[in-house]
Design a protein around this motif. Structure first.
Motif, mmCIF file in Angstrom:
data_model
loop_
_atom_site.group_PDB
_atom_site.id
_atom_site.type_symbol
_atom_site.label_atom_id
_atom_site.label_comp_id
_atom_site.label_asym_id
_atom_site.label_seq_id
_atom_site.Cartn_x
_atom_site.Cartn_y
_atom_site.Cartn_z
ATOM 1 N N MET A 1 7.435 16.711 19.899
ATOM 2 C CA MET A 1 8.613 17.009 18.787
ATOM 3 C C MET A 1 9.283 18.186 19.469
ATOM 4 N N LYS A 2 10.814 17.773 19.589
ATOM 5 C CA LYS A 2 11.768 18.974 19.859
ATOM 6 C C LYS A 2 11.897 19.995 19.019
ATOM 7 N N ARG B 1 13.988 22.242 17.089
ATOM 8 C CA ARG B 1 15.365 22.307 16.430
ATOM 9 C C ARG B 1 15.286 23.223 15.294
ATOM 10 N N GLU C 1 19.630 14.463 21.727
ATOM 11 C CA GLU C 1 18.250 14.940 21.201
ATOM 12 C C GLU C 1 18.187 16.308 20.849
#
Lengths: 441, 374
Positions: free
Chosen positions: A1-2, A4, A274
């Motif tokens: 999971m990026k 952010r 993304e």
């Protein structure tokens, strides 16, 4: 999971800065945005699935702690008036300061309409003088970026500057359309050229200026309206470089001047990455807007959605890819929306195809309609300089009746009703259909 | 058009909702991907033209208070009327928590007396439904009633979950039974009362008097019922009291039906709420999502099926979420699996772990801010 939502608009700032008055220039016509700004001011053009362009400048102000904002409107101010209102969404509805929209009116000193940025400021200088601030931050309402202006004010204070200009490295933008400048190692500007043919400097002006107000009064020659300069970049800055402290503040974040249809489209599509450079989920730098919110988007059983943004109230029964859907967009069963920007309240009928298109608000696309094309064979015949990259534009509240086909680089004006399609069912690449231009055959 | 006012009972702590009401009242529990339960009662009032209302709180009031604020999202920030929050308070002689619905009203007698309303709509804030109270009002006035109860037909087999109302041939209430083992009627009371001003004042005068208790239905209404002064208004739309976990979960799954009658996007009956400022939902490349509701600020990288994602919920790459409710700020990390679950706010399901109901459970519930580790 990026990860952010962690990026900051600027580094930490421990020192306090004195909040300046903000003058936000929002009068631009945005001719190069074509029908998107035909009936609204450029800063009021919808952006990013939920926002209007001006939300970025306004949110930057309040996130920087600046709560005294004058908005200078001129072109189509109603769209701005309705959007800003009393400034509540930005917490700018204040007893002291807050937001105020100023418009040109007849009988002001100087010419009636504003001729340029500096002229607009001159016209409203009395309002500036009535404010308690000693500095004024001049912003442009057409830019998409997140910037902590406190950093710039601290930079300005440290150098005891007369003017500080926010800059981005040249190359990030098209230098020939910008003010290009060079600075020495202290940040002092040594050279400034507006829209040069062959740019010499390495920095581009963002059109964001911080002025000492008494200094600004002098250089604008406010007391002599016949001498008022027109533009900051063209007339004011180059003339004061030698004798005054003009500094360049380097900004290193994402910044885009929404000038053309292509840059508008690209800035929107950049959000689909993304890890977008412009992170709208940043809880420490919220972009506020006047949008009430609504029911969650509904993704039906047969839907496919990827690489897209979808605002509240959307109902999707078809395929949506690499697109931005504003609030309340309906995409019928079996329909396909790809590489497109679809604004508030558009209805896309079953089995319709929308590709590389920008649909303004409340457009109705009938069943089996095809709009846009992946490979347009020619530029728009009437507006080749604005529409040549293959995008198709459909204006606010237009109707594309069932079965109609519209190619690439096409322009369908606002409020084109079904009757205009009686003669033409197929708008080929590069053609235009508007109410005043029923058929460009 | 008479002046009318609504009093929303929102004090319930909701034992039936377990960890979901550990720190919030039932009325403040998130619902439907963007809302809180009380938004339905508030929006129904506003949509019905009631713009003078009070919300009566008791348990965990702070969340509700923050949510309602001055009522702006419902356009209830008004000079004349608007919404106000009434909390239990210390009187000169005594302080007493509300011991029932009737006492909640009777302790706020001054509010009722000061109000200019001729009719009072008393509502339970724990149900989700869309109802035009104007129709109930029209019925009430046409019948010349002093008290009208809104009821809804339910399957007789389920009647034992509700307060069941028995009526005579004229539609007058003759008996009332709370959760009867052997229901004699299929009319469930919705917790919605319409009182004439005189009727309400008369009934509140009896609260706690002469051995009577503090509940409107059990203690105050029986006298009115005995005198044949209570009528019923039948409501035919969707209505669900979400005071139990099973009902709460079911009501969410009902929203996902293509033909749901609780449509949240009906422009003629908008449900308003105070929401966060968040960007549109982001569906990443390779995301798969169907039969779901997705709020703003959500990021979907994995698979989402038949689920409801509240603002800021995230589903990581390779993760799978099915038949679940992900409340605001939940994070299902890469490769995690969530099935038939309710994840309260800010829950984290760590990468590769799994949340699903255990043996004999229908739904798995994870409390606020918990971290599910492998």
């Amino acid at each position: 999971m990026k990860s952010r939502g962690a990026a900051r608009a600027g580094g930490s700032l421990r020192r306090s800065v004195e909040p300046p008055l903000v003058v936000l220039l929002a009068g631009g016509q945005g001719e190069r945005l074509g029908i998107l700004s035909e009936e609204r001011a450029k800063p009021a053009v919808p952006f990013g699935g939920r926002y209007r362009i001006i939300d970025f400048a306004l949110s930057n102000c309040v996130n920087s702690g600046f709560y005294d904002v004058l908005v200078l409107a001129q072109y189509r101010p109603r769209s701005l008036d309705e959007h800003i209102g009393v400034g509540k969404p930005w917490d700018l509805d204040r007893a002291r300061g807050g937001i105020e929209i100023l418009q040109p009116y007849p009988g002001q000193v100087g010419s009636d309409w504003y001729r340029g940025t500096a002229d607009a400021v001159c016209h409203n200088f009395q309002s500036i003088l009535e404010k308690p601030s000693t500095r004024v931050l001049v912003l442009c309402g057409d830019h998409v970026y997140k910037m902590d202006y406190r950093q710039m004010v601290a930079f300005h204070q440290d150098r005891r500057a007369d003017v500080t200009i926010a800059t981005v490295p040249v190359g990030k933008t098209v230098a020939r359309q910008m003010g290009v400048l060079s600075a020495d190692e202290t940040g002092r500007v040594v050279d400034f050229e507006e829209k040069p043919e062959t740019p010499a400097g390495s920095l581009a002006s963002m059109g964001v200026y911080l002025f000492e107000i008494p200094f600004l009064r002098d250089i604008l020659q406010w007391d002599s309206p016949q001498e008022w300069p027109v533009d900051f970049g063209r007339d004011v800055i180059p003339a004061i470089l030698r004798d005054h402290g003009v500094y360049a503040f380097p900004f290193d974040g994402y910044w885009l001047d929404i000038g053309t249809i292509d840059s508008y489209y690209q800035a929107n599509m950049d959000l689909l990455s993304e890890t977008p450079q412009l992170d709208l989920l940043d809880a420490d730098w919220v972009i506020f807007t006047n949008e009430e919110g609504g029911p969650p988007a509904r993704v039906d059983a047969g839907a496919e959605v990827e690489s897209s943004l979808m605002a509240h109230g959307c109902v999707v029964g078809g395929r949506v890819a690499r697109s931005i859907l504003f609030p309340g967009v309906h995409v019928g069963e079996g329909a396909r929306v790809e590489d497109s920007i679809v604004m508030t309240g558009c209805q896309i009928g079953p089995a319709a195809i929308v590709r590389r298109a920008i649909l303004d608000k409340q457009v109705r696309v009938g069943e089996r309609v095809s709009v846009g094309s992946e490979k347009a064979k020619r530029a728009n015949r009437l507006f080749p300089e604005h529409l040549s990259s293959g995008l198709t534009l459909v204006g606010k509240r237009s109707v594309l009746p069932a079965g109609v086909r519209v190619g690439g680089n096409c322009l369908v004006g606002p409020k084109v009703g079904p009757s205009l399609w009686r003669e033409v069912h197929h708008l080929t690449d590069g053609e235009t259909l508007t109410r005043s231009q029923p058929l460009s055959a | 058009m008479p002046r009318w006012s609504a009093m929303i009972l929102a004090g319930g702590g909701g034992e039936g909702l377990g960890v979901l009401t550990r720190r919030r009242a039932v009325a403040a529990v998130p619902f439907g991907g963007s809302y809180r339960v009380i938004d339905f009662a508030l929006s129904n009032c506003v949509n019905s033209g009631i713009v003078d209302l009070a919300v009566l709180t008791q348990q965990s009031p702070s969340g509700l208070r923050r949510h309602i604020g001055r009522g702006r999202p419902w356009d209830l920030d008004r000079r004349d009327g608007g919404v106000r929050i009434l909390q239990p308070y210390l009187h000169r002689e005594k302080g007493q928590w509300y011991r029932g619905t009737a006492e909640a009203l009777s302790q706020n007698l001054d509010y009722i007396e000061d109000s200019k309303a001729e009719l009072f709509l008393v509502l339970c804030g724990d149900a989700v439904y869309k109802m035009d109270y104007q129709r109930m009002l029209a019925f009430h006035r046409a019948a010349g009633a002093e008290a009208t109860l809104a009821v809804k037909r339910v399957p007789l087999g389920e009647a034992g979950r509700f307060g069941i109302v028995e009526i005579d041939a004229d539609g007058r209430v003759v008996a009332f039974e709370e959760k009867p083992a052997d229901p004699k009627s299929d009319l469930a009371f919705m917790g919605i009362y319409l009182f004439s001003r005189a009727g309400l004042l008369e009934s509140l005068a009896q609260v706690g008097q002469g051995g009577k208790g503090f509940d409107l239905v059990a203690d105050v209404l029986p006298d009115f019922v005995a005198e044949g002064r209570v009528l019923v208004y039948r409501f035919g739309g969707y209505w669900e009291d979400v005071g139990t976990l099973a009902a709460y979960y079911r009501a969410h799954m009902d929203l996902l039906r293509p033909n749901t009658t609780l449509r949240l996007d009906d422009p003629d009956w908008p449900i308003h709420t105070r929401g966060p400022q968040m960007p549109p939902a982001h569906f990443a490349r390779g995301a798969r999502c169907r039969s779901s509701l997705v709020a703003e600020g959500v990021i979907v990288e994995g698979e989402v099926v038949e689920s409801i994602l509240y603002p800021g919920a995230r589903v990581g790459r390779g993760a799978s979420v099915k038949r679940s409710i992900l409340m605001p700020g939940t994070r299902v990390e890469d490769g995690a699996v969530v099935e038939d679950a309710v994840l309260d706010e800010k829950v984290v399901v760590e990468a590769g772990t799994r949340v699903a109901p255990g043996e004999g459970e229908a739904v798995s519930v994870v409390g606020e801010c918990e971290v599910v580790q492998g």
